[in-house]
Structures are given as C-alpha cells and as structure tokens.
Design an enzyme around this catalytic site. Structure first.
Site, PDB file in Angstrom:
ATOM      1  N   SER A   1      43.265  17.747  31.175  1.00  0.00           N
ATOM      2  CA  SER A   1      43.257  19.304  31.111  1.00  0.00           C
ATOM      3  C   SER A   1      41.798  19.629  30.622  1.00  0.00           C
ATOM      4  O   SER A   1      41.024  19.148  30.234  1.00  0.00           O
ATOM      5  CB  SER A   1      44.054  19.717  30.018  1.00  0.00           C
ATOM      6  OG  SER A   1      45.488  19.817  30.213  1.00  0.00           O
TER       7      SER A   1
ATOM      8  N   ASN B   1      56.673  19.542  32.262  1.00  0.00           N
ATOM      9  CA  ASN B   1      57.098  20.694  33.301  1.00  0.00           C
ATOM     10  C   ASN B   1      57.590  21.804  32.352  1.00  0.00           C
ATOM     11  O   ASN B   1      57.075  23.128  32.459  1.00  0.00           O
ATOM     12  CB  ASN B   1      58.065  20.543  34.340  1.00  0.00           C
ATOM     13  CG  ASN B   1      57.490  19.317  35.312  1.00  0.00           C
ATOM     14  OD1 ASN B   1      56.402  18.762  35.064  1.00  0.00           O
ATOM     15  ND2 ASN B   1      58.281  18.862  36.460  1.00  0.00           N
TER      16      ASN B   1
ATOM     17  N   THR C   1      35.171  66.161  43.565  1.00  0.00           N
ATOM     18  CA  THR C   1      35.780  65.303  44.404  1.00  0.00           C
ATOM     19  C   THR C   1      34.593  65.016  45.216  1.00  0.00           C
ATOM     20  O   THR C   1      33.864  65.554  45.569  1.00  0.00           O
ATOM     21  CB  THR C   1      36.829  66.295  45.250  1.00  0.00           C
ATOM     22  OG1 THR C   1      36.307  67.355  45.678  1.00  0.00           O
ATOM     23  CG2 THR C   1      38.099  66.780  44.199  1.00  0.00           C
ATOM     24  N   HIS C   2      34.848  63.727  45.851  1.00  0.00           N
ATOM     25  CA  HIS C   2      33.935  62.976  46.686  1.00  0.00           C
ATOM     26  C   HIS C   2      32.421  63.073  45.882  1.00  0.00           C
ATOM     27  O   HIS C   2      31.383  63.219  46.412  1.00  0.00           O
ATOM     28  CB  HIS C   2      33.696  64.002  48.197  1.00  0.00           C
ATOM     29  CG  HIS C   2      34.831  64.010  48.675  1.00  0.00           C
ATOM     30  ND1 HIS C   2      35.635  63.115  49.395  1.00  0.00           N
ATOM     31  CD2 HIS C   2      35.833  65.091  48.785  1.00  0.00           C
ATOM     32  CE1 HIS C   2      36.729  63.361  49.850  1.00  0.00           C
ATOM     33  NE2 HIS C   2      36.676  64.773  49.662  1.00  0.00           N
TER      34      HIS C   2
ATOM     35  N   SER D   1      15.128  47.985  27.402  1.00  0.00           N
ATOM     36  CA  SER D   1      14.397  47.257  28.661  1.00  0.00           C
ATOM     37  C   SER D   1      13.159  46.372  27.982  1.00  0.00           C
ATOM     38  O   SER D   1      12.774  46.705  27.043  1.00  0.00           O
ATOM     39  CB  SER D   1      13.752  48.212  29.560  1.00  0.00           C
ATOM     40  OG  SER D   1      12.782  47.465  30.309  1.00  0.00           O
TER      41      SER D   1
ATOM     42  N   LYS E   1      13.488  53.316  27.808  1.00  0.00           N
ATOM     43  CA  LYS E   1      14.804  52.926  28.482  1.00  0.00           C
ATOM     44  C   LYS E   1      15.892  52.935  27.136  1.00  0.00           C
ATOM     45  O   LYS E   1      15.631  52.141  26.278  1.00  0.00           O
ATOM     46  CB  LYS E   1      14.918  51.680  29.318  1.00  0.00           C
ATOM     47  CG  LYS E   1      14.176  51.688  30.559  1.00  0.00           C
ATOM     48  CD  LYS E   1      14.491  52.990  31.380  1.00  0.00           C
ATOM     49  CE  LYS E   1      15.952  52.668  31.965  1.00  0.00           C
ATOM     50  NZ  LYS E   1      15.943  51.543  32.915  1.00  0.00           N
TER      51      LYS E   1
ATOM     52  N   ASN F   1      19.945  51.712  27.834  1.00  0.00           N
ATOM     53  CA  ASN F   1      20.631  51.579  28.780  1.00  0.00           C
ATOM     54  C   ASN F   1      22.263  51.481  28.463  1.00  0.00           C
ATOM     55  O   ASN F   1      22.648  51.000  27.430  1.00  0.00           O
ATOM     56  CB  ASN F   1      20.170  50.012  29.513  1.00  0.00           C
ATOM     57  CG  ASN F   1      18.864  50.269  30.030  1.00  0.00           C
ATOM     58  OD1 ASN F   1      18.589  51.145  30.771  1.00  0.00           O
ATOM     59  ND2 ASN F   1      18.289  48.911  29.883  1.00  0.00           N
TER      60      ASN F   1
ATOM     61  N   TYR G   1      58.200  21.773  40.622  1.00  0.00           N
ATOM     62  CA  TYR G   1      56.666  21.722  40.054  1.00  0.00           C
ATOM     63  C   TYR G   1      55.884  20.804  40.981  1.00  0.00           C
ATOM     64  O   TYR G   1      56.000  20.006  41.429  1.00  0.00           O
ATOM     65  CB  TYR G   1      56.875  21.115  38.595  1.00  0.00           C
ATOM     66  CG  TYR G   1      55.455  21.254  37.792  1.00  0.00           C
ATOM     67  CD1 TYR G   1      55.000  22.308  37.026  1.00  0.00           C
ATOM     68  CD2 TYR G   1      54.542  19.984  37.829  1.00  0.00           C
ATOM     69  CE1 TYR G   1      53.967  22.386  36.594  1.00  0.00           C
ATOM     70  CE2 TYR G   1      53.362  20.221  37.087  1.00  0.00           C
ATOM     71  CZ  TYR G   1      52.958  21.269  36.584  1.00  0.00           C
ATOM     72  OH  TYR G   1      51.814  21.435  36.010  1.00  0.00           O
TER      73      TYR G   1
ATOM     74  N   LYS H   1      46.879  28.462  33.571  1.00  0.00           N
ATOM     75  CA  LYS H   1      46.278  28.491  32.595  1.00  0.00           C
ATOM     76  C   LYS H   1      44.756  29.014  32.657  1.00  0.00           C
ATOM     77  O   LYS H   1      44.181  29.697  31.825  1.00  0.00           O
ATOM     78  CB  LYS H   1      46.194  27.260  31.842  1.00  0.00           C
ATOM     79  CG  LYS H   1      47.579  26.880  31.332  1.00  0.00           C
ATOM     80  CD  LYS H   1      47.589  25.331  30.859  1.00  0.00           C
ATOM     81  CE  LYS H   1      47.499  24.349  31.709  1.00  0.00           C
ATOM     82  NZ  LYS H   1      48.486  24.157  32.655  1.00  0.00           N
TER      83      LYS H   1
END
Length: 474
Positions: free
Chosen positions: A26, A113, A158-159, A280, A286, A288, A320, A328
């Site tokens: 594991s 299992n 829109t768009h 930056s 800047k 950000n 199984y 996991k």
C-alpha cells in the site's frame, strides 16, 4: 498470519519477489485509514464475543489494545514497517505482538476484501461531512457578499458579452445555488453509501458472522449491503463521490474564473485583500488572484481522479480484483484537494471589495437595454420577431452615430420605425429594467432577497446534517 507478518503465505513455498512486494505494498498515505480499520475490527470483535468465539475478557483486551494502536500511531510512536503490506496486516501484526495468540482469533469470519471496502466507506462518510460544511462556508460567503450588493447594478453576460443589467447579488447567488446543490449531492450520496460491507468476507459471506447488522449499527450504517458479492466489488459509491467532487471543482472553477476577470485591470470590479493574493517575483506592481487560479487548476485534478477510477473499473469481473486498490488514491486525493481549496475560496470571497459605481457604469454599456425596447414593442402588440428586427436596426443606428439608446431623439426613433414613439425613452433606465423583472428567481431586488433568504435557510438546515453522524470520526 505468516512469520513475516503477511496475512497469507502458507500455500507458498517461496516468498514474493521484491518487485511484487514493491508493487503490492500500500502507498504510505493509505495507512492513514488505520482508525477506520480499527473501528471495523472493534465492531467485528463485538460480533465474535456475542457468538462466544471470544470471551468477555479477550474481547475487552483486544478492543483496548486496538484503541492503544490508534493512539500510538497518532502520537508517532508506532509506524508500519516495509514488511507491512497494508493497514490490515499492520494492525494484526502489532496486535499479535502485544497480545499473542488471542489476536489471531480476530481474523475469523472476515477478509481483507470486506475490510478494505469498509475502511474506504467509513473514511468517505466521515470526510465528506467536513467537505460538506466547508462547501456551505463558501456558499455562505457568497450569500453574505450578495446581501451587500442587493441594489448594486451590473451587466449580466452571455458569450462573455454584456447582455442585460442585473443585480450583482443575483449573480453571486447563482454561484451559491450551484454550490448548495453540490452539498445536497453529498447528502444524497451518503444515503446510498450508508450500508456496511462487513460480513461479506471474501465474496460469499461467512457462517461465522450470521448477524452483520450488529456491526453495521455500531459503525453508524443504515443497514447491510444486500448482496455480498456486490459489497466487496462495487465501487460506484466511490465513483459517485468523485463525480460530486468533480462537479464541485467545476463550479468552483467557474466562480474562480469570474473572480479573475472581476479583479483584472480590464474590469476593475473588485479588489483583492492582501492576505488572499500574491505578488510577482519581477513586477513589483502586481497583485495576483492566485487562490482563484489554483482552484481553477485543481478542478482538472478532481476530474482526472474520476476518469482514472472509471477506467480502472471498466471491464472488471466480479468480485474482488486488486485493480480496486486505485479507489483509495483517487478518493483520498480528491478529499485532500477539496479540503485545501474550499477554505481558501471562502476566505477569498469574504474579503473581496467590490466597486459598485464602476459596475453600475458598465451595466448600461454595449446596449444592455436593447431587450427593453423589444419587450416594449411586444407589449404594444408588435410581433416579437418584428420587434427584435426593429430594435436591431435601432442599435445599428446608435453604432453609426457613436451614441447609446437613451441618447436618441424622437426624430432618430421615427427614422427607424414610426412605432418608436418618444415614450419608449422612459424605459431606458437600468434601475427600471431590473425592477421590472419580478418573476420568481428573476433579478428584481425583492426577488433576489427571497433567493438569498432561501439559500440562508437551506444552508442553516444543512449544517446539522454532519453533526448528526453516528459513525467513527477522526
């Protein structure tokens, strides 16, 4: 248990090749499932005690030692060794070292299992409650900002082009609605996942565990999986969780993308708080929106986890197969990603400062009131297809003259169509345009206030869901 701590080996004359051991072991992260493995073991021990396969004293000693294993692991004084193939073998090895032969009785009636299936179910049912409440935190942050901007006007898009004026709180509430649905999906998912696989053993069930419902109740499940083969082989509940996580990531990404636009110098609708932005390494000016950008990137990771598990599940025969170990990695990474992203987004949203005046100026830009003219004509009996055409010609005239719709005089209106009488100019106001949209769910401030009240009530009601969980928690 074999002499080297493995849960199998009697049938084999030679030990596994090192390459097999490396592939089979594991990942270290999976050993974090230890508290859930122990919880399942303790429920199983109680079942064995009830059947008389363990005495009260033996059961008590085993349960106490299992608690000690969890405590020692959390304290960092106990860790798996390279020989421990998985968390199940790790727990049994330590238990045998501390209690001797009696520890071997715990294996009766179960398999890795059903243990593996149970561990991940318990982990997810526990962790989704944290995700759920953090999702609500983001939704509440949006609702809080929306209440402050219940009368702030902004262009709806829109768009990615200005379309119609809206209340800015309406736009924020739209993002909150999608996240509220994601929280609801988690609750729906849990109702389908709340069934225990314990007692299924390898696949056929076990005569040693005739009443798995007792362990199910002890672990906070609603019942037992109705089919033992399905109990150990099904992972659709993991895939469904990964879909919910992906959908949440998509919704967060859409919100993050808009935040990036709002804080850009081209929009200048919002200002980032210093504590939720970065600078930056070369450009001193800047500021950000790193949280928004990182969140946008994490959406792809969440979607990749879903796609990866679906690919692993595709074509697997029952019951199984070791391919299922991929569940996991995908599930735990998605939980980690959401628990990293959601608090950062909630803080980012809560601390944004919006420029209401600039949004209002932009709300009437690029002819966002054109639909008002078409609607005005339609309400006076002009077929909407014709009203649409007339309004389009009116917009073209404005473009030729370099003006906006409210700037037109009566003569200009008549030059487009005689039915455009001066009264139409009275409706060309963004506040009035918003106020006229009073249907349920629409953008009039009173309707948006109702949406926010409903969201707040839904969020408040949902808060108690996680707290009512009766299963094992870490």
């Amino acid at each position: 248990m074999s002499s080297d701590g493995k849960l199998w080996g009697g049938r084999f004359a030679d030990g596994p090749a090192p390459e097999l051991t490396a592939l089979s072991r594991s990942e270290p992260r999976y050993f974090d499932l230890l508290p859930y493995d122990v919880a399942g073991s303790q429920a199983h021990v109680e079942g064995l005690r009830r059947l008389g396969l363990l005495t009260d004293d033996e059961a008590g000693r085993i349960v106490a030692e299992l608690d000690a294993i969890v405590a020692d692991h959390r304290a960092g004084t106990l860790a798996p060794t390279p020989a421990d193939e998985d968390v199940h073998g790790f727990v049994e090895r330590v238990l045998a070292q501390r209690l001797g032969a009696v520890a071997g009785k715990v294996r009766a009636g179960r398999s890795r299992n059903d243990q593996a299936a149970n561990n991940l179910r318990l982990y997810l049912r526990d962790q989704v409650r944290v995700v759920h409440d953090q999702l609500l935190d983001v939704a509440e942050a949006l609702v809080g900002q929306a209440r402050r901007h219940l009368h702030t006007l902004a262009p709806g898009f829109t768009h990615l082009q200005p379309a119609q004026p809206v209340v800015f709180g309406h736009l924020l509430a739209a993002h909150a609605q999608s996240l509220s649905r994601d929280a609801g999906r988690i609750r729906d998912w849990d109702a389908r996942t709340a069934f225990s696989p314990l007692g299924a053993a390898a696949l056929a069930g076990s005569p040693i565990v005739p009443h798995p419902e007792h362990a199910a109740r002890q672990l906070g499940y609603s019942g037992v999986c109705p089919n033992s083969i399905d109990a150990v082989s099904a992972r659709d509940h993991v895939a469904e969780f990964l879909f919910v996580a992906s959908m949440t990531g998509v919704h967060l990404s859409r919100l993050a993308d808009e935040i990036c636009m709002w804080v850009s110098d081209q929009f200048r609708w919002a200002r980032l708080h210093d504590s939720y932005s970065t600078g930056s390494s070369i450009m001193p000016q800047k500021k950000n929106p790193d949280i928004a950008e990182l969140t946008r990137g994490k959406a792809g990771r969440l979607m990749g986890n879903l796609t990866g598990l679906l690919g692993a599940l595709k074509g697997l025969p029952l019951a199984y197969n070791r391919d299922l170990a991929e569940d996991k990695r995908a599930a735990m990474d998605s939980v980690d990603t959401l628990l990293l992203t959601l608090p950062a987004m909630a803080g980012l949203i809560r601390t944004l400062e919006f420029d209401a005046d600039r949004m209002r100026r932009d709300a009437s830009a690029r002819f966002t009131l054109a639909t008002e003219v078409a609607d005005w004509l339609a309400l006076r009996g002009v077929p909407f297809s014709e009203a649409h055409e007339i309004t389009g010609r009116l917009v073209r005239l404005c473009e030729e003259r370099g003006c906006d719709l409210p700037d037109l005089d009566p003569a200009a209106l008549r030059s487009v169509d005689s039915r455009l009488v001066p009264e139409v100019l009275a409706i060309l106001d963004i506040g009035s345009a918003v106020a006229r949209r009073t249907a349920p769910g629409a953008t009039a401030p009173e309707r948006v206030a109702e949406q926010l009240d409903a969201l707040a009530e839904e969020t408040s009601d949902a808060r108690g869901w996680a707290a009512r969980y009766a299963g094992p928690r870490t």
